[in-house]
Write a protein that holds these residues in place. Structure first.
Motif: not given
Length: 192
Positions: A118-124, A169-174, A176-191
């Protein structure tokens, strides 16, 4: 949590532009998942025999980041993922994967091995990336060689992962606080 029969091993690919926060996000995700991080920056320097926190001059960086060396590093990255998968472990790959050709090679190789990923694209945004790259000049613990002077050239080379199906894949804004970015990535992974 460790892999189980219900949750088999897989590779989480954390990619993004230089300074996007991918390494920080990769480490946080690995800690949360009980996975191991395999970093292209660490592999590259180890393979070249360069101390992790040493940033050489322009000639040294040209050798370190040559096409041939980059090909070897990405091959080693995929080898490491497969080795951990065979051992029943999860792995988080931390690399820019800036070129579609590299991501296609990953997809082909993992498909041949039956390795799920699964791909997580970190974005800033550009301003954040520039600020982070400037800050690297003052940090003694920095492993990455990418600096502000590399921003324009490497940004031009970056190809978004549009070829990867949206469900994988999911695109995650970095920014935001790290905990929120991790949660967003994990939500994409869960889906997924």
């Amino acid at each position: 949590r460790p892999p189980t029969a219900a949750r088999p091993p897989f590779a989480l690919v954390v990619m993004g532009r230089i300074g996007s926060g991918k390494s920080t996000l990769a480490r946080a995700l690995a800690a949360r998942l009980g996975a191991e991080v395999v970093s292209s920056d660490v592999l590259r320097k180890a393979m070249a025999g360069v101390p992790l926190r040493e940033r050489g001059g322009a000639a040294a960086r040209r050798r370190l980041y040559s096409a041939a060396m980059t090909r070897r590093v990405y091959d080693a990255l995929l080898d490491a993922a497969e080795a951990r998968w065979r051992a029943g472990r999860w792995v988080v790959l931390d690399a820019t994967f800036a070129r579609r050709a590299r991501r296609r090679a990953l997809a082909r190789r993992f498909a041949r091995q039956g390795l799920a990923w699964f791909l997580v694209e970190a974005h800033a945004g550009d301003a954040t990336v520039r600020r982070r790259l400037r800050a690297r000049d003052h940090r003694a613990d920095e492993i990455s060689d990418a600096r502000l002077e590399d921003f324009a050239a490497l940004t031009r080379l970056y190809e978004p992962p549009d070829e990867v199906p949206r469900a994988s894949r999911v695109r995650v804004s970095t920014t935001v606080p790290l905990a929120k970015a991790v949660a967003r990535a994990l939500q994409g992974l869960a889906r997924w």
